[in-house]
Design a protein around this motif. Structure first.
Motif, mmCIF file in Angstrom:
data_model
loop_
_atom_site.group_PDB
_atom_site.id
_atom_site.type_symbol
_atom_site.label_atom_id
_atom_site.label_comp_id
_atom_site.label_asym_id
_atom_site.label_seq_id
_atom_site.Cartn_x
_atom_site.Cartn_y
_atom_site.Cartn_z
ATOM 1 N N SER A 1 9.810 -4.604 -6.909
ATOM 2 C CA SER A 1 8.398 -4.520 -7.255
ATOM 3 C C SER A 1 7.584 -4.106 -6.036
ATOM 4 C CB SER A 1 7.900 -5.863 -7.784
ATOM 5 O OG SER A 1 7.889 -6.834 -6.756
ATOM 6 N N TYR B 1 -5.584 -6.394 -21.008
ATOM 7 C CA TYR B 1 -4.629 -5.354 -21.378
ATOM 8 C C TYR B 1 -4.833 -4.062 -20.591
ATOM 9 C CZ TYR B 1 -4.023 -8.482 -25.396
ATOM 10 O OH TYR B 1 -3.795 -9.576 -26.211
ATOM 11 N N VAL C 1 -2.502 -5.197 -17.509
ATOM 12 C CA VAL C 1 -1.135 -5.633 -17.787
ATOM 13 C C VAL C 1 -0.746 -5.168 -19.190
ATOM 14 C CG1 VAL C 1 0.427 -7.594 -18.013
ATOM 15 C CG2 VAL C 1 -1.412 -7.663 -16.315
ATOM 16 N N PRO C 2 0.317 -4.375 -19.313
ATOM 17 C CA PRO C 2 0.725 -3.897 -20.639
ATOM 18 C C PRO C 2 1.013 -5.051 -21.589
ATOM 19 C CG PRO C 2 1.926 -2.738 -18.901
ATOM 20 C CD PRO C 2 1.189 -3.858 -18.239
ATOM 21 N N MET D 1 4.469 -6.664 -21.927
ATOM 22 C CA MET D 1 4.980 -7.588 -20.918
ATOM 23 C C MET D 1 4.519 -9.014 -21.146
ATOM 24 S SD MET D 1 4.652 -5.457 -17.344
ATOM 25 C CE MET D 1 5.437 -6.819 -16.449
ATOM 26 N N THR E 1 5.160 -3.520 -14.411
ATOM 27 C CA THR E 1 4.059 -2.702 -14.908
ATOM 28 C C THR E 1 4.340 -1.237 -14.572
ATOM 29 O OG1 THR E 1 2.727 -2.720 -12.886
ATOM 30 C CG2 THR E 1 2.498 -4.615 -14.371
ATOM 31 N N PRO E 2 3.563 -0.294 -15.122
ATOM 32 C CA PRO E 2 3.739 1.120 -14.754
ATOM 33 C C PRO E 2 3.595 1.385 -13.262
ATOM 34 C CG PRO E 2 2.433 0.945 -16.750
ATOM 35 C CD PRO E 2 2.609 -0.448 -16.230
ATOM 36 N N ASP E 3 2.888 0.498 -12.551
ATOM 37 C CA ASP E 3 2.757 0.628 -11.095
ATOM 38 C C ASP E 3 3.863 -0.119 -10.357
ATOM 39 O OD1 ASP E 3 0.370 2.175 -11.130
ATOM 40 O OD2 ASP E 3 -0.793 0.365 -11.551
ATOM 41 N N ASN E 4 4.852 -0.586 -11.102
ATOM 42 C CA ASN E 4 5.980 -1.354 -10.539
ATOM 43 C C ASN E 4 5.524 -2.670 -9.913
ATOM 44 O OD1 ASN E 4 8.023 0.417 -11.306
ATOM 45 N ND2 ASN E 4 7.830 1.642 -9.445
ATOM 46 N N TYR E 5 4.604 -3.353 -10.591
ATOM 47 C CA TYR E 5 4.175 -4.677 -10.170
ATOM 48 C C TYR E 5 4.870 -5.728 -11.034
ATOM 49 C CZ TYR E 5 0.291 -2.213 -7.875
ATOM 50 O OH TYR E 5 -0.470 -1.362 -7.102
ATOM 51 N N LYS E 6 5.201 -6.855 -10.399
ATOM 52 C CA LYS E 6 5.757 -7.996 -11.123
ATOM 53 C C LYS E 6 4.610 -8.911 -11.544
ATOM 54 C CE LYS E 6 9.375 -10.337 -12.585
ATOM 55 N NZ LYS E 6 10.290 -9.749 -13.587
ATOM 56 N N VAL E 7 4.683 -9.458 -12.752
ATOM 57 C CA VAL E 7 3.603 -10.283 -13.293
ATOM 58 C C VAL E 7 4.111 -11.697 -13.548
ATOM 59 C CG1 VAL E 7 1.881 -10.520 -15.128
ATOM 60 C CG2 VAL E 7 2.621 -8.233 -14.389
#
Length: 288
Positions: free
Chosen positions: A146, A228, A231-232, A235, A97-103
């Motif tokens: 992440s 949304y 989470v973009p 992704m 994500t833009p916050d550098n999170y893994k989903v």
């Protein structure tokens, strides 16, 4: 100046990781081996604090060895695993994500409650996450880790019959591991396609969840559009209005990784902690 600061941070990180690696190798309360990328995740999870990292690592492996049927005695290609992956998807999603999170996404493929086997399904979940933790988060930026974990649970098809098949001891071990031993920081849990009887489901699991973790849960009760915001769409799988490929494609990729990492997942040197007397006995034999 920023370049100098970045260089200093890199040197400190390398020095700390070398110290942690040596400490790990000499610690009788830990397995014999750890993947370097996994060690980095523990370190980052604790914001670069060496002593806190050591505590987290010891808690992680202590819980694993307390529940070997969930974390150690496993095979991603056996019948139990096949049964889980036939009826449910456990999918790390590509990118960050833009916050550098893994989903990661979890959903049913088959809504029949009798297909659910909670303990075996939980074991499969941890096999997928253990593979992910030794895989780079973004191939385009392999050095970037992440900053946290976002989980999406699709509750479509969930009934109270599914909830009745939960094993309390497994649920307790699963939630405790996420709360105190996970090598990544849990940032959010999104529950989508929530049923009308959501309150009954929550009443079953809430006693096992700390207030801190419960505050991370967001229930999406109307439609998926609200997801949304967090989470973009790019992704998410196509079935969720995204651009990350189909569920079938993501499923195939995940299964390929599990097969490739099978030896790692089943290698006791990475997970099993020997009793000190056994380890000492082996060392003694080397000098006989």
């Amino acid at each position: 100046m920023s370049g100098d600061s970045e260089s200093e941070n890199q040197l400190r990180r390398d020095r700390d990781l070398a110290e942690l690696c040596e400490w790990f190798a000499c610690n009788e309360n830990l397995p014999q081996e750890i993947e370097p990328l996994l060690l980095r995740r523990f370190y980052q999870c604790m914001y670069g604090n060496v002593e806190d990292t050591k505590k987290l690592i010891e808690v992680n492996y202590a819980l694993r060895n307390k529940h070997p049927h969930l974390f150690i005695k496993r095979d991603p290609l056996d019948e139990d695993s096949r049964r889980t992956f036939d009826y449910a998807d456990i999918l790390p999603l590509p990118g960050l994500t833009p916050d550098n999170y893994k989903v990661s996404l979890y959903c049913f493929k088959d809504f029949e409650p009798s297909k659910m086997h909670h303990t075996e399904d939980t074991r499969a979940f941890f096999m997928v996450t253990d593979c992910r933790f030794i895989t780079v988060d973004d191939p385009a930026r392999p050095e970037l880790l992440s900053e946290g974990e976002v989980q999406i649970f699709d509750m479509k098809g969930t009934t109270m019959r599914h909830i009745s098949r939960l094993t309390i001891s497994t649920l307790r071990a699963y939630i405790k591991f996420l709360q105190v031993a996970f090598p990544v920081r849990l940032k959010a849990i999104h529950m989508i396609n929530c049923p009308t009887y959501l309150d009954r489901i929550v009443s079953v699991v809430k006693p096992f969840i700390s207030d801190e973790v419960f505050r991370l849960i967001r229930f999406h009760t109307s439609n998926i559009d609200s997801l949304y915001t967090f989470v973009p769409r790019m992704m998410l799988p196509e079935e969720y209005g995204g651009c990350a490929g189909s569920l079938a494609t993501l499923r195939e990729q995940t299964q390929k990784v599990l097969a490739e990492k099978r030896d790692y997942l089943m290698d006791p040197n990475h997970w099993h902690v020997e009793k000190p007397e056994k380890r000492n006995g082996k060392s003694w034999k080397l000098f006989n």
